[in-house]
Write an enzyme that holds these catalytic residues in place. Structure first.
Site, mmCIF file in Angstrom:
data_model
loop_
_atom_site.group_PDB
_atom_site.id
_atom_site.type_symbol
_atom_site.label_atom_id
_atom_site.label_comp_id
_atom_site.label_asym_id
_atom_site.label_seq_id
_atom_site.Cartn_x
_atom_site.Cartn_y
_atom_site.Cartn_z
ATOM 1 N N HIS A 119 0.798 -1.225 0.000
ATOM 2 C CA HIS A 119 0.000 0.000 0.000
ATOM 3 C C HIS A 119 0.828 1.271 0.000
ATOM 4 C CE1 HIS A 119 -3.313 -2.668 1.952
ATOM 5 N NE2 HIS A 119 -3.261 -2.825 0.641
ATOM 6 N N SER A 189 -6.323 -7.530 10.349
ATOM 7 C CA SER A 189 -7.723 -7.941 10.524
ATOM 8 C C SER A 189 -8.186 -8.793 9.336
ATOM 9 C CB SER A 189 -8.613 -6.698 10.647
ATOM 10 O OG SER A 189 -8.468 -5.907 9.455
HETATM 11 C C1 BV8 Z 1 -8.491 -2.493 -4.975
HETATM 12 C C2 BV8 Z 1 -3.026 2.809 2.597
HETATM 13 C C3 BV8 Z 1 -9.373 -2.575 -7.182
HETATM 14 C C4 BV8 Z 1 -3.686 4.131 2.867
HETATM 15 C C5 BV8 Z 1 -4.794 1.126 2.748
HETATM 16 C C6 BV8 Z 1 -13.135 -7.660 -2.198
HETATM 17 C C7 BV8 Z 1 -14.085 -7.758 -1.198
HETATM 18 C C8 BV8 Z 1 -14.489 -6.631 -0.509
HETATM 19 C C9 BV8 Z 1 -13.934 -5.381 -0.807
HETATM 20 C C10 BV8 Z 1 -13.004 -5.285 -1.786
HETATM 21 C C11 BV8 Z 1 -12.606 -6.411 -2.482
HETATM 22 N N1 BV8 Z 1 -11.669 -6.023 -3.395
HETATM 23 C C12 BV8 Z 1 -11.471 -4.690 -3.309
HETATM 24 C C13 BV8 Z 1 -12.267 -4.209 -2.336
HETATM 25 C C14 BV8 Z 1 -12.353 -2.809 -1.950
HETATM 26 C C15 BV8 Z 1 -11.306 -2.436 -0.905
HETATM 27 C C16 BV8 Z 1 -11.475 -3.240 0.341
HETATM 28 O O1 BV8 Z 1 -10.766 -4.199 0.589
HETATM 29 N N2 BV8 Z 1 -12.444 -2.836 1.145
HETATM 30 C C17 BV8 Z 1 -12.682 -3.542 2.395
HETATM 31 C C18 BV8 Z 1 -12.395 -2.598 3.554
HETATM 32 C C19 BV8 Z 1 -14.125 -3.990 2.416
HETATM 33 N N3 BV8 Z 1 -9.958 -2.620 -1.423
HETATM 34 C C20 BV8 Z 1 -9.420 -1.674 -2.200
HETATM 35 O O2 BV8 Z 1 -10.015 -0.672 -2.519
HETATM 36 C C21 BV8 Z 1 -8.004 -1.923 -2.692
HETATM 37 N N4 BV8 Z 1 -7.944 -1.659 -4.097
HETATM 38 O O3 BV8 Z 1 -8.991 -3.530 -4.677
HETATM 39 O O4 BV8 Z 1 -8.414 -2.023 -6.278
HETATM 40 C C22 BV8 Z 1 -10.555 -1.645 -7.160
HETATM 41 C C23 BV8 Z 1 -10.481 -0.497 -7.928
HETATM 42 C C24 BV8 Z 1 -11.610 0.359 -7.947
HETATM 43 C C25 BV8 Z 1 -12.743 0.059 -7.183
HETATM 44 C C26 BV8 Z 1 -12.767 -1.098 -6.372
HETATM 45 C C27 BV8 Z 1 -11.661 -1.960 -6.345
HETATM 46 C C28 BV8 Z 1 -7.027 -0.985 -2.013
HETATM 47 C C29 BV8 Z 1 -6.926 -1.296 -0.556
HETATM 48 C C30 BV8 Z 1 -5.763 -0.482 0.060
HETATM 49 C C31 BV8 Z 1 -6.302 0.674 0.860
HETATM 50 N N5 BV8 Z 1 -5.200 1.368 1.545
HETATM 51 N N6 BV8 Z 1 -3.739 1.748 3.317
HETATM 52 C C32 BV8 Z 1 -3.527 4.567 4.294
HETATM 53 O O5 BV8 Z 1 -3.011 3.799 5.126
HETATM 54 O O6 BV8 Z 1 -3.930 5.715 4.571
HETATM 55 S S1 BV8 Z 1 -5.593 -0.066 3.634
HETATM 56 C C33 BV8 Z 1 -5.312 0.221 5.261
HETATM 57 O O7 BV8 Z 1 -6.319 -0.468 5.944
HETATM 58 C C34 BV8 Z 1 -4.049 -0.382 5.762
HETATM 59 O O8 BV8 Z 1 -2.990 -0.276 4.866
HETATM 60 C C35 BV8 Z 1 -4.413 -1.794 6.017
HETATM 61 O O9 BV8 Z 1 -4.200 -2.589 4.894
HETATM 62 C C36 BV8 Z 1 -5.872 -1.704 6.232
HETATM 63 C C37 BV8 Z 1 -6.170 -1.966 7.665
HETATM 64 O O10 BV8 Z 1 -6.000 -3.319 7.817
HETATM 65 P P1 BV8 Z 1 -5.031 -3.880 8.953
HETATM 66 O O11 BV8 Z 1 -3.646 -3.553 8.606
HETATM 67 O O12 BV8 Z 1 -5.399 -5.277 9.125
HETATM 68 O O13 BV8 Z 1 -5.378 -3.033 10.220
HETATM 69 P P2 BV8 Z 1 -6.691 -3.123 11.084
HETATM 70 O O14 BV8 Z 1 -6.722 -1.899 11.912
HETATM 71 O O15 BV8 Z 1 -7.841 -3.459 10.203
HETATM 72 O O16 BV8 Z 1 -6.462 -4.401 12.006
HETATM 73 C C38 BV8 Z 1 -5.413 -4.390 12.935
HETATM 74 C C39 BV8 Z 1 -5.298 -5.816 13.447
HETATM 75 O O17 BV8 Z 1 -4.194 -5.853 14.358
HETATM 76 C C40 BV8 Z 1 -6.519 -6.285 14.199
HETATM 77 O O18 BV8 Z 1 -6.841 -7.605 13.784
HETATM 78 C C41 BV8 Z 1 -6.062 -6.297 15.666
HETATM 79 O O19 BV8 Z 1 -6.663 -7.357 16.399
HETATM 80 C C42 BV8 Z 1 -4.593 -6.564 15.502
HETATM 81 N N7 BV8 Z 1 -3.733 -6.067 16.582
HETATM 82 C C43 BV8 Z 1 -3.945 -5.005 17.406
HETATM 83 N N8 BV8 Z 1 -2.883 -4.880 18.239
HETATM 84 C C44 BV8 Z 1 -2.005 -5.867 17.917
HETATM 85 C C45 BV8 Z 1 -2.543 -6.613 16.859
HETATM 86 N N9 BV8 Z 1 -1.910 -7.657 16.297
HETATM 87 C C46 BV8 Z 1 -0.715 -7.998 16.808
HETATM 88 N N10 BV8 Z 1 -0.124 -7.327 17.826
HETATM 89 C C47 BV8 Z 1 -0.736 -6.266 18.393
HETATM 90 N N11 BV8 Z 1 -0.151 -5.620 19.416
#
Ligand code: BV8
Length: 244
Positions: A119, A189
């Site tokens: 990303h 996540s």
């Molecule tokens: C795309 C950069 C084509 C920016 C980020 C299929 C199904 C459903 C939806 C989609 C799909 N395909 C595409 C989509 C759409 C979308 C998507 O996935 N939506 C989801 C939310 C439903 N994806 C996209 O848009 C991607 N592009 O597919 O292109 C396209 C083109 C046009 C139209 C449609 C599609 C692009 C996705 C990238 C977005 N950019 N980041 C920025 O950071 O500002 S994503 C951003 O959120 C992060 O980079 C990261 O990837 C994400 C968050 O996820 P996590 O890293 O997992 O973080 P999160 O907070 O969620 O979880 C933290 C975890 O840590 C938890 O589980 C917690 O329990 C755990 N934790 C907490 N403390 C600890 C710990 N673990 C260990 N130790 C600890 N101490």
């Protein structure tokens, strides 16, 4: 935390290891994860509403200022034992690929070498029109700054929601997931695609799947081993078992 002997042996004998990390690995460095409420000024915004091309088009200043705030916060943070444990694991492994969803540069700061930044990276800036990296620009009174070449707005070199990932970067990640002996999913996540597909792809090849997360995720049931805990603590313990 008991680490199963078989898990340690799988890691020691593995020739190709892939680690996929998410915001959770940086939580112990003081960087809020995506799912946690944003602090202070930004608490009223949902990151998924700000990290999009639509938001930038509608309010470039708001989005630029949000990234400036995050960049400032991240620049004060340091890698934690989880990042350093993965540096050690890379040194111990014949072929190691670190695929990160994080844009905080902490894996690189810790010393990891073979990093696939799915990303992008918050410390890189690019022209929103020409898509070329820009290293310096005149300090504007208003934000966002403008491209010295075309005067278009500058933006962070990160992948926003509804933006495609760089195909070459995604292909490298998929290839690594298809050909590994062990796949670790750490601090994610597993909700954001296509990154969340990578452990599924790995599960189709005969590899050992390990999740490290204090909570369950949609892929927990897929795992061979689930180590419930903070990655900084769990990874350090894992490395102690391997180095013993
Ligand atoms: C795309 C950069 C084509 C920016 C980020 C299929 C199904 C459903 C939806 C989609 C799909 N395909 C595409 C989509 C759409 C979308 C998507 O996935 N939506 C989801 C939310 C439903 N994806 C996209 O848009 C991607 N592009 O597919 O292109 C396209 C083109 C046009 C139209 C449609 C599609 C692009 C996705 C990238 C977005 N950019 N980041 C920025 O950071 O500002 S994503 C951003 O959120 C992060 O980079 C990261 O990837 C994400 C968050 O996820 P996590 O890293 O997992 O973080 P999160 O907070 O969620 O979880 C933290 C975890 O840590 C938890 O589980 C917690 O329990 C755990 N934790 C907490 N403390 C600890 C710990 N673990 C260990 N130790 C600890 N101490």
């Amino acid at each position: 935390m008991r680490i199963p002997k078989r898990l340690v042996n799988d890691l020691i004998s593995a020739k190709k290891i892939v680690a996929l990390t998410g915001a959770g690995i940086s939580a112990e460095s003081g960087i809020p994860t995506f799912r946690e409420a944003q602090t202070g000024l930004w608490s009223k915004y949902d990151p998924q509403d700000l990290a999009t091309p639509q938001a930038f088009k509608k309010n470039p200043k708001l989005v630029w200022d949000w990234y400036s705030w995050r960049r400032e916060l991240i620049s004060k943070s340091h890698p934690n034992p989880g990042h350093y444990a993965l540096v050690e694991l890379e040194k111990q492994t014949q072929s190691f690929t670190l695929i990160t969803q994080n844009i905080d540069n902490l894996h690189s700061k810790a010393g990891s070498k073979n990093i696939v930044e799915l990303h992008g990276n918050i410390f890189r800036t690019k022209c929103s029109i020409e898509n070329t990296l820009v290293n310096k620009w005149d300090q504007p009174r208003s934000s966002p700054p403008r491209c010295p070449n075309c005067r278009g707005y500058l933006r962070p070199d990160v992948v926003w929601f509804n933006e495609n990932l760089d195909p070459k970067i995604l292909q490298a990640a998929v290839k690594a997931a298809e050909n590994c002996d062990v796949f670790l999913s750490i601090g994610t996540s597993s909700l954001v695609y296509p990154a969340a597909n990578l452990p599924i792809i790995a599960s189709h090849n005969d590899c050992t799947l390990i999740e490290i997360n204090p909570s369950s995720t949609p892929i927990t049931s897929l795992m061979d081993y689930v180590l419930k805990g903070a990655s900084g603590i769990v990874l350090q313990k894992l490395m102690e078992c391997i180095i013993q």
